[in-house]
Design a protein around this motif. Structure first.
Motif, mmCIF file in Angstrom:
data_model
loop_
_atom_site.group_PDB
_atom_site.id
_atom_site.type_symbol
_atom_site.label_atom_id
_atom_site.label_comp_id
_atom_site.label_asym_id
_atom_site.label_seq_id
_atom_site.Cartn_x
_atom_site.Cartn_y
_atom_site.Cartn_z
ATOM 1 N N ARG A 289 0.833 -1.205 0.000
ATOM 2 C CA ARG A 289 0.000 0.000 0.000
ATOM 3 C C ARG A 289 0.867 1.254 0.000
ATOM 4 N NH1 ARG A 289 -3.034 -1.086 5.059
ATOM 5 N NH2 ARG A 289 -4.300 0.732 4.561
ATOM 6 N N VAL A 290 1.949 1.249 0.777
ATOM 7 C CA VAL A 290 2.873 2.392 0.811
ATOM 8 C C VAL A 290 3.617 2.495 -0.516
ATOM 9 C CG1 VAL A 290 4.964 3.311 1.912
ATOM 10 C CG2 VAL A 290 3.073 2.468 3.321
ATOM 11 N N GLY A 291 3.977 1.359 -1.101
ATOM 12 C CA GLY A 291 4.628 1.360 -2.412
ATOM 13 C C GLY A 291 3.767 2.020 -3.478
ATOM 14 N N TYR A 292 2.465 1.830 -3.367
ATOM 15 C CA TYR A 292 1.519 2.464 -4.294
ATOM 16 C C TYR A 292 1.596 3.992 -4.198
ATOM 17 C CZ TYR A 292 -3.078 3.696 -6.281
ATOM 18 O OH TYR A 292 -4.093 4.248 -7.019
ATOM 19 N N LEU A 293 1.905 4.514 -3.013
ATOM 20 C CA LEU A 293 1.965 5.963 -2.785
ATOM 21 C C LEU A 293 3.243 6.606 -3.332
ATOM 22 C CD1 LEU A 293 0.732 6.036 0.918
ATOM 23 C CD2 LEU A 293 -0.591 6.666 -1.123
ATOM 24 N N LYS A 294 4.312 5.824 -3.456
ATOM 25 C CA LYS A 294 5.628 6.395 -3.788
ATOM 26 C C LYS A 294 5.644 7.242 -5.059
ATOM 27 C CE LYS A 294 10.557 5.511 -3.879
ATOM 28 N NZ LYS A 294 10.743 6.944 -3.822
ATOM 29 N N PRO A 295 5.085 6.777 -6.189
ATOM 30 C CA PRO A 295 5.145 7.635 -7.378
ATOM 31 C C PRO A 295 4.400 8.957 -7.198
ATOM 32 C CG PRO A 295 4.038 5.532 -7.887
ATOM 33 C CD PRO A 295 4.493 5.471 -6.474
ATOM 34 N N TYR A 296 3.350 8.945 -6.398
ATOM 35 C CA TYR A 296 2.612 10.189 -6.137
ATOM 36 C C TYR A 296 3.435 11.125 -5.258
ATOM 37 C CZ TYR A 296 -1.315 7.650 -8.069
ATOM 38 O OH TYR A 296 -2.133 6.940 -8.904
ATOM 39 N N LYS B 260 9.780 6.518 2.191
ATOM 40 C CA LYS B 260 11.244 6.565 2.332
ATOM 41 C C LYS B 260 11.761 5.376 3.135
ATOM 42 C CE LYS B 260 12.090 10.970 0.942
ATOM 43 N NZ LYS B 260 12.793 11.294 -0.252
ATOM 44 N N GLY B 261 10.842 4.482 3.529
ATOM 45 C CA GLY B 261 11.231 3.320 4.315
ATOM 46 C C GLY B 261 11.342 3.593 5.803
ATOM 47 N N ILE B 262 10.947 4.770 6.231
ATOM 48 C CA ILE B 262 11.029 5.135 7.639
ATOM 49 C C ILE B 262 9.900 4.446 8.394
ATOM 50 C CG2 ILE B 262 10.830 7.046 9.286
ATOM 51 C CD1 ILE B 262 12.043 8.836 7.035
ATOM 52 N N LYS B 263 10.257 3.817 9.520
ATOM 53 C CA LYS B 263 9.284 3.204 10.419
ATOM 54 C C LYS B 263 9.464 3.876 11.773
ATOM 55 C CE LYS B 263 9.299 -1.394 8.337
ATOM 56 N NZ LYS B 263 9.526 -2.832 8.578
ATOM 57 N N THR B 264 8.378 4.424 12.299
ATOM 58 C CA THR B 264 8.456 5.087 13.596
ATOM 59 C C THR B 264 7.055 5.221 14.169
ATOM 60 O OG1 THR B 264 9.407 6.994 14.776
ATOM 61 C CG2 THR B 264 8.280 7.462 12.700
ATOM 62 N N ASN B 265 6.972 5.546 15.437
ATOM 63 C CA ASN B 265 5.689 5.814 16.068
ATOM 64 C C ASN B 265 5.489 7.328 16.076
ATOM 65 O OD1 ASN B 265 3.932 6.508 18.608
ATOM 66 N ND2 ASN B 265 3.463 4.393 18.046
ATOM 67 N N ASN C 248 10.334 16.734 12.357
ATOM 68 C CA ASN C 248 10.130 15.352 11.942
ATOM 69 C C ASN C 248 10.987 14.465 12.840
ATOM 70 O OD1 ASN C 248 10.459 12.832 10.560
ATOM 71 N ND2 ASN C 248 9.796 13.820 8.668
ATOM 72 N N SER C 249 10.352 13.575 13.596
ATOM 73 C CA SER C 249 11.083 12.752 14.565
ATOM 74 C C SER C 249 12.111 11.841 13.900
ATOM 75 C CB SER C 249 10.106 11.921 15.403
ATOM 76 O OG SER C 249 9.360 11.055 14.576
ATOM 77 N N ALA C 250 11.870 11.463 12.660
ATOM 78 C CA ALA C 250 12.796 10.561 11.966
ATOM 79 C C ALA C 250 13.977 11.312 11.350
ATOM 80 C CB ALA C 250 12.063 9.779 10.889
ATOM 81 N N THR C 251 13.736 12.504 10.794
ATOM 82 C CA THR C 251 14.794 13.211 10.063
ATOM 83 C C THR C 251 15.338 14.434 10.788
ATOM 84 O OG1 THR C 251 13.256 14.692 8.910
ATOM 85 C CG2 THR C 251 13.736 12.542 7.866
ATOM 86 N N LYS C 252 14.605 14.898 11.791
ATOM 87 C CA LYS C 252 14.955 16.117 12.552
ATOM 88 C C LYS C 252 14.829 17.387 11.711
ATOM 89 C CE LYS C 252 15.888 13.459 16.009
ATOM 90 N NZ LYS C 252 14.707 12.852 16.546
#
Length: 186
Positions: free
Chosen positions: A29-36, A58-63, A86-90
């Motif tokens: 489902r997330v892969g479907y979103l990538k081109p958009y 981007k493959g980020i997994k977080t809460n 952004n907690s993943a990228t700061k």
């Protein structure tokens, strides 16, 4: 792109048979979103489950328990939040949260991550008065969008706070304070 275009895209994607089908693996489902996400210039798009666990393009997994856009979307509201770190990228980002429904129940949140530059581009098309400059501030007076000064957004500039130590900012700070307190005529 206008903000309405971003919202319309997210709503359309949330209604798609792929994104709204919790029987499909979330990775598909997330892969479907990538081109958009790539074609529209988002930093990323993601699906968030009901426990607020995110998987992004981007493959980020977080809460994302404290994300305002996610929390609003889980209540059934299209929600924009920011600026947030952004907690993943700061990095400084804005988030657009759209509920994903199946059979009338929220099954996920589609979370689109927009950069401060995207928000400033959205404001560029808005013209106001002679200067043509638009600044959007949050409830604390922090600049969250600027048509001519994207650096204000990147710096989380707050003229109200700056005016406390530097008198050169008192003029703009008084206007921002009036906006925050919603005084008529501003």
């Amino acid at each position: 792109n206008s903000l309405n275009q971003y919202i319309t895209l997210a709503e359309t994607l949330a209604l798609s048979d792929v994104v709204s089908n919790p029987a499909l693996p979330i990775e598909e489902r997330v892969g479907y979103l990538k081109p958009y996400a790539d074609s529209q210039g988002y930093f990323a798009m993601a699906l968030v489950d009901l426990n607020k666990n995110l998987l992004s393009t981007k493959g980020i997994k977080t809460n994302v328990d404290n994300n305002t856009a996610v929390n609003g979307a889980l209540k059934g509201e299209i929600t924009i939040s920011g600026p947030d770190i952004n907690s993943a990228t700061k990095n400084i980002n804005f988030f657009l949260g759209v509920p994903v429904y199946q059979d009338g129940k929220i099954v996920n949140v589609l979370l689109s991550t927009m950069t401060d530059k995207q928000i400033s581009v959205i404001t560029e098309g808005i013209q106001f008065a002679d200067s043509g400059e638009i600044m959007v501030i949050n409830g604390q007076g922090t600049v969250v969008a600027s048509s001519k000064h994207p650096e204000y957004v990147a710096e989380l500039r707050n003229f109200i706070q700056l005016s406390q130590n530097d008198k050169q900012y008192q003029g703009i700070a008084s206007v921002h304070q009036a906006m925050v307190t919603m005084e008529p005529g501003v």
